[in-house]
Design a protein around this motif. Sequence first.
Motif, mmCIF file in Angstrom:
data_model
loop_
_atom_site.group_PDB
_atom_site.id
_atom_site.type_symbol
_atom_site.label_atom_id
_atom_site.label_comp_id
_atom_site.label_asym_id
_atom_site.label_seq_id
_atom_site.Cartn_x
_atom_site.Cartn_y
_atom_site.Cartn_z
ATOM 1 N N TYR A 21 64.363 44.456 -21.701
ATOM 2 C CA TYR A 21 63.981 43.900 -23.001
ATOM 3 C C TYR A 21 62.615 44.445 -23.372
ATOM 4 O O TYR A 21 61.603 44.022 -22.829
ATOM 5 N N PRO A 22 62.564 45.427 -24.280
ATOM 6 C CA PRO A 22 61.286 46.089 -24.590
ATOM 7 C C PRO A 22 60.311 45.166 -25.302
ATOM 8 O O PRO A 22 60.728 44.264 -26.038
ATOM 9 N N PRO A 23 59.007 45.370 -25.109
ATOM 10 C CA PRO A 23 57.991 44.569 -25.811
ATOM 11 C C PRO A 23 58.192 44.665 -27.320
ATOM 12 O O PRO A 23 58.343 45.747 -27.867
ATOM 13 N N GLY A 24 58.197 43.528 -27.982
ATOM 14 C CA GLY A 24 58.410 43.519 -29.419
ATOM 15 C C GLY A 24 59.840 43.226 -29.816
ATOM 16 O O GLY A 24 60.121 42.931 -30.975
ATOM 17 N N GLY A 25 60.746 43.320 -28.841
ATOM 18 C CA GLY A 25 62.141 42.995 -29.128
ATOM 19 C C GLY A 25 62.979 44.192 -29.525
ATOM 20 O O GLY A 25 62.479 45.218 -29.981
ATOM 21 N N LEU A 26 64.278 44.055 -29.365
ATOM 22 C CA LEU A 26 65.204 45.154 -29.643
ATOM 23 C C LEU A 26 65.221 45.531 -31.123
ATOM 24 O O LEU A 26 65.314 46.702 -31.471
ATOM 25 N N LEU A 27 65.130 44.519 -31.997
ATOM 26 C CA LEU A 27 65.170 44.801 -33.431
ATOM 27 C C LEU A 27 64.002 45.685 -33.849
ATOM 28 O O LEU A 27 64.174 46.642 -34.622
ATOM 29 N N MET A 28 62.801 45.377 -33.334
ATOM 30 C CA MET A 28 61.636 46.191 -33.682
ATOM 31 C C MET A 28 61.807 47.623 -33.196
ATOM 32 O O MET A 28 61.438 48.572 -33.886
ATOM 33 N N TRP A 29 62.402 47.792 -32.024
ATOM 34 C CA TRP A 29 62.581 49.148 -31.506
ATOM 35 C C TRP A 29 63.657 49.913 -32.273
ATOM 36 O O TRP A 29 63.601 51.136 -32.374
ATOM 37 N N ILE A 30 64.626 49.201 -32.829
ATOM 38 C CA ILE A 30 65.593 49.854 -33.715
ATOM 39 C C ILE A 30 64.880 50.345 -34.971
ATOM 40 O O ILE A 30 65.099 51.468 -35.440
#
Length: 200
Positions: A21-30
């Motif tokens: 689970y990347p820092p900032g959340g999956l939606l932010m990384w998308i």
Amino acid sequence: MNVSDTAVDQPGSPGHKSFYYPPGGLLMWIVILLELFTFGIAIVIFMYSGKQEPEVFHASAAKLDVMMGSINTVVLLTSGYYMARAVEYFRAGKKLFKTQLLLALLAGLLFIILKSVEYSHKIGQGLTLGSNTFFDFYWMLTGFHLIHVLTGMVILIWWMYTAHKRTRETALSHLETGAAFWHLCDLIWLLLFPVLYLIY
């Protein structure tokens, strides 16, 4: 900010996130990947146009202030460093995170000021949208990036004024999201600077 000074990222703690689970959340990384893809496509088109009009691009790039661009690169990377430290300190429950976050915002503001000075010089020279293909790309790419920096500052300032209303875990998650967006601004500029200021 009335949040607990207890660290929340220790393994097994409620605030601990897994490796997947990347820092900032999956939606932010998308969002980050889509933004990078968009800028990447624009840069590819820019490079292709440069091959079609090499003389125009070379002469136009020579009118850019490489020193100003270099200073702004250092300023933005410094801001990213302070942002990373702010997240690190917040995770560890250290109140110094406030100072680091403020320094990140001040460096971001300095970037905007320096960019505005550069813009005013270009406008004074008549190098605006419509001047030629190079400056059409220059204004669109750097302008879009500047909007990202302004948006990042709004996100971080909003976090500073609302974090005390949330649990520490939620505040950390929101801070990581803001930091991820802020580092996106760094990365985009690292792509734009050499392409616009150095290659031609």
